[in-house]
Design a protein around this motif. Structure first.
Motif, mmCIF file in Angstrom:
data_model
loop_
_atom_site.group_PDB
_atom_site.id
_atom_site.type_symbol
_atom_site.label_atom_id
_atom_site.label_comp_id
_atom_site.label_asym_id
_atom_site.label_seq_id
_atom_site.Cartn_x
_atom_site.Cartn_y
_atom_site.Cartn_z
ATOM 1 N N SER A 93 -73.265 49.198 3.014
ATOM 2 C CA SER A 93 -73.073 47.805 3.421
ATOM 3 C C SER A 93 -71.611 47.552 3.798
ATOM 4 C CB SER A 93 -73.412 46.859 2.269
ATOM 5 O OG SER A 93 -74.761 46.892 1.958
ATOM 6 N N TRP A 94 -70.698 48.021 2.924
ATOM 7 C CA TRP A 94 -69.271 47.761 3.171
ATOM 8 C C TRP A 94 -68.772 48.501 4.412
ATOM 9 C CZ3 TRP A 94 -66.312 43.934 1.882
ATOM 10 C CH2 TRP A 94 -66.534 43.233 0.699
ATOM 11 N N GLU A 95 -69.281 49.731 4.650
ATOM 12 C CA GLU A 95 -68.843 50.482 5.854
ATOM 13 C C GLU A 95 -69.260 49.738 7.117
ATOM 14 O OE1 GLU A 95 -68.860 55.001 4.001
ATOM 15 O OE2 GLU A 95 -70.659 54.222 4.984
ATOM 16 N N PHE A 96 -70.489 49.249 7.114
ATOM 17 C CA PHE A 96 -70.974 48.534 8.307
ATOM 18 C C PHE A 96 -70.245 47.190 8.445
ATOM 19 C CE2 PHE A 96 -74.590 46.442 10.746
ATOM 20 C CZ PHE A 96 -74.303 47.118 11.912
ATOM 21 N N PHE A 97 -70.004 46.555 7.311
ATOM 22 C CA PHE A 97 -69.232 45.300 7.312
ATOM 23 C C PHE A 97 -67.880 45.537 7.991
ATOM 24 C CE2 PHE A 97 -65.729 43.027 5.321
ATOM 25 C CZ PHE A 97 -66.126 41.703 5.342
ATOM 26 N N ASP A 98 -67.168 46.608 7.573
ATOM 27 C CA ASP A 98 -65.843 46.905 8.135
ATOM 28 C C ASP A 98 -65.935 47.216 9.624
ATOM 29 O OD1 ASP A 98 -64.285 46.478 5.890
ATOM 30 O OD2 ASP A 98 -64.622 48.498 5.109
ATOM 31 N N GLN A 99 -66.986 47.953 9.999
ATOM 32 C CA GLN A 99 -67.137 48.302 11.423
ATOM 33 C C GLN A 99 -67.327 47.043 12.270
ATOM 34 O OE1 GLN A 99 -70.436 50.908 12.519
ATOM 35 N NE2 GLN A 99 -70.182 50.181 14.618
ATOM 36 N N LEU A 100 -68.211 46.162 11.811
ATOM 37 C CA LEU A 100 -68.463 44.928 12.583
ATOM 38 C C LEU A 100 -67.203 44.068 12.663
ATOM 39 C CD1 LEU A 100 -72.030 43.829 11.403
ATOM 40 C CD2 LEU A 100 -71.397 44.668 13.652
ATOM 41 N N LEU A 101 -66.439 44.064 11.584
ATOM 42 C CA LEU A 101 -65.225 43.233 11.558
ATOM 43 C C LEU A 101 -64.158 43.837 12.481
ATOM 44 C CD1 LEU A 101 -63.925 40.756 10.311
ATOM 45 C CD2 LEU A 101 -63.186 42.143 8.388
ATOM 46 N N GLU A 102 -63.946 45.126 12.349
ATOM 47 C CA GLU A 102 -62.863 45.754 13.110
ATOM 48 C C GLU A 102 -63.187 45.871 14.590
ATOM 49 O OE1 GLU A 102 -62.191 49.284 10.789
ATOM 50 O OE2 GLU A 102 -61.655 47.968 9.089
ATOM 51 N N ARG A 103 -64.408 46.317 14.915
ATOM 52 C CA ARG A 103 -64.727 46.560 16.331
ATOM 53 C C ARG A 103 -65.240 45.316 17.039
ATOM 54 N NH1 ARG A 103 -68.136 51.954 16.373
ATOM 55 N NH2 ARG A 103 -66.783 53.290 15.168
ATOM 56 N N SER A 104 -66.039 44.492 16.332
ATOM 57 C CA SER A 104 -66.694 43.367 17.025
ATOM 58 C C SER A 104 -66.135 42.016 16.615
ATOM 59 C CB SER A 104 -68.204 43.390 16.751
ATOM 60 O OG SER A 104 -68.742 44.659 17.012
ATOM 61 N N ARG A 105 -65.197 42.012 15.683
ATOM 62 C CA ARG A 105 -64.600 40.761 15.193
ATOM 63 C C ARG A 105 -65.641 39.850 14.553
ATOM 64 N NH1 ARG A 105 -59.874 42.018 14.605
ATOM 65 N NH2 ARG A 105 -59.090 39.895 14.626
ATOM 66 N N LEU A 106 -66.685 40.456 14.002
ATOM 67 C CA LEU A 106 -67.742 39.684 13.338
ATOM 68 C C LEU A 106 -67.585 39.805 11.828
ATOM 69 C CD1 LEU A 106 -70.907 40.709 15.412
ATOM 70 C CD2 LEU A 106 -69.965 38.404 15.242
ATOM 71 N N LEU A 107 -67.427 38.664 11.154
ATOM 72 C CA LEU A 107 -67.349 38.683 9.694
ATOM 73 C C LEU A 107 -68.741 38.399 9.134
ATOM 74 C CD1 LEU A 107 -65.059 38.526 7.260
ATOM 75 C CD2 LEU A 107 -65.950 36.219 7.148
ATOM 76 N N THR A 108 -69.223 39.313 8.320
ATOM 77 C CA THR A 108 -70.567 39.158 7.725
ATOM 78 C C THR A 108 -70.411 39.207 6.200
ATOM 79 O OG1 THR A 108 -70.882 41.550 7.810
ATOM 80 C CG2 THR A 108 -71.661 40.257 9.720
ATOM 81 N N ILE A 109 -71.510 39.418 5.487
ATOM 82 C CA ILE A 109 -71.394 39.650 4.033
ATOM 83 C C ILE A 109 -72.167 40.929 3.697
ATOM 84 C CG2 ILE A 109 -71.908 38.791 1.725
ATOM 85 C CD1 ILE A 109 -70.656 36.427 2.416
ATOM 86 N N PRO A 110 -71.529 41.877 3.026
ATOM 87 C CA PRO A 110 -72.259 43.089 2.647
ATOM 88 C C PRO A 110 -73.365 42.747 1.652
ATOM 89 C CG PRO A 110 -69.892 43.270 2.179
ATOM 90 C CD PRO A 110 -70.150 41.846 2.531
ATOM 91 N N GLY A 111 -74.534 43.276 1.889
ATOM 92 C CA GLY A 111 -75.677 42.973 1.028
ATOM 93 C C GLY A 111 -75.430 43.340 -0.423
ATOM 94 N N SER A 112 -74.600 44.357 -0.650
ATOM 95 C CA SER A 112 -74.355 44.807 -2.027
ATOM 96 C C SER A 112 -73.641 43.730 -2.843
ATOM 97 C CB SER A 112 -73.545 46.111 -2.032
ATOM 98 O OG SER A 112 -72.414 45.967 -1.199
#
Ligand code: PLP
Length: 389
Positions: free
Chosen positions: A331-350
């Motif tokens: 969850s955190w890896e995908f969270f970081d990817q979306l934030l860094e590459r797509s500028r999308l802030l989400t919430i990791p499911g964990s």
């Protein structure tokens, strides 16, 4: 001598939302915030007018402490608008500052040794408040193959927190599924605590308007609602908890009434007047417009995820989408990817419990403009992913 509440030591992880807020502060440049599920549209004008008028009224006559259970006018309008067909009376509706504090304070009604069923993943307050109160927390994992919907377990607990429509999954229990819970609670003499904060987002016909619309609901369920999400009151604070006198533990109503008298001095008069204004024809129209904008964001996100053959849940009866992350990533890896590459802030499911690992949550509380930007960022994300594959 350390006399502090040692149950705090049982809290396993830091609370997710402050972590995400910190993350947001540390990021430079524009970020599209699909993280913390706060509202993004301004207060409905008719509601703001009612609050201003009530404040003006306070310059004309002294209005001090109100009734700790809430003003009669608000309890009556809630009953009339939401509960009239189900036999709930104004004395059974308790006005509060919102669901969060009631979720935790309700635990004081029960014996310290009682057991509480909490689902994983779930809104973190249920678990943390129960642990701090010294209750025995029984965790029941939600399963992807069951659509992350909670099913009654083959054992008993004294209490169950049921969040429907749910945060973080974004799905609502249908009438038949809630009936199973009512039967289970009757059999086991348990109490269901229904967190119904996202009720204003329900549009599926098979989701009931309240647990009290179902036979037996008034004997086993406490239902909590709020003006936070459906009417933009997150910064104003007003909600309500329904404790029927007909609960099989009949003392709960009078004990809650007593507890509120001891602990609380009521919600401010202007805020309750603002809440009342949500039920006027213009108030309903204005708040529904906001809900429709958030629901439309949900439809747009769903469409993009579907088109790109993603596994996801929610986004119809609740303003959240629960998105399965690509295989091999946390969850955190995908969270970081979306934030860094797509500028999308989400919430990791964990952040919603170990059972949320492998998912992220998107909040649909977006303005039309942000929803468009988020959709573009999501499309770019999938285009890049395709190029790289
Ligand atoms: N319950 C759930 C499931 C929520 O998601 C939230 C807020 O995000 C709350 C309760 C808090 O509601 P309130 O603002 O009424 O305290």
């Amino acid at each position: 001598m350390d006399n502090s509440n040692l149950h705090f030591q049982k809290l396993q992880t830091a609370y997710i939302f402050p972590i995400i807020e910190k993350k947001l502060e540390s990021v430079q440049g524009k970020v599209i915030n699909l993280g913390v599920g706060d509202i993004s549209l301004p207060l409905a004008p008719s509601v703001a007018d009612a609050i201003c008028q009530a404040t003006q009224e306070m310059t004309q006559r002294p209005i001090g402490y109100g009734p700790s259970h809430g003003y009669r006018f608000l309890r009556e309008v809630i009953c009339h608008e939401e509960y009239a067909p189900f036999g709930i009376e104004p004395e059974e509706v308790f006005i509060s500052e919102g669901v969060n504090s009631d979720v935790a304070d309700l635990l004081q009604l029960f014996d310290s040794a009682c057991s509480v069923l909490v689902h994983d993943p779930s809104y973190p307050v249920y678990r943390d408040a129960s642990l701090i109160a010294g209750k025995e927390v029984i965790t029941l994992p939600l399963k992807e193959e069951e659509g992350f919907l909670p099913k009654p377990p083959p054992f008993r607990t004294d209490l169950v927190y049921l969040c429907t429509p749910s945060n973080p999954i974004g799905e609502a229990l249908k009438g038949s599924e809630l009936e199973e819970w009512i039967d289970w609670a009757k059999t086991h003499r348990s109490i269901l605590i229904i967190d119904n904060v996202y009720q204003p987002f329900v549009s599926s016909p098979d989701v009931p308007p309240s647990i009290y619309a179902l036979k037996g609901g008034r004997e086993v369920a406490i239902e909590m609602r709020s003006f936070s999400k459906g009417a933009g009151f997150t910064g104003l604070r007003c909600g309500y908890t329904v404790i029927p006198k007909s609960l099989h533990i009949s003392k709960l109503h009078s004990n809650w009434s007593r507890l509120i008298n001891i602990q609380r001095n009521g919600i401010s008069y202007p805020i309750q007047k603002g809440a009342e204004a949500c039920f006027t024809p213009i108030g309903k129209k204005e708040t529904q417009k906001q809900i429709d904008i958030y629901k439309n964001t949900g439809s747009l996100f769903r469409e993009i995820l579907k088109k790109n053959r993603q596994t996801f849940f929610g986004g119809i009866d609740a303003p959240y989408i629960w998105w399965k992350v690509p295989q091999g990533r946390s969850s955190w890896e995908f969270f970081d990817q979306l934030l860094e590459r797509s500028r999308l802030l989400t919430i990791p499911g964990s952040g919603f419990g170990p059972g949320g690992e492998g998912y992220i949550r998107l909040s649909c509380f977006q303005t039309q403009q942000t929803a468009i930007e988020a959709c573009n960022a999501l499309r770019d994300h999938f285009d890049t992913a395709q190029l790289l594959s």
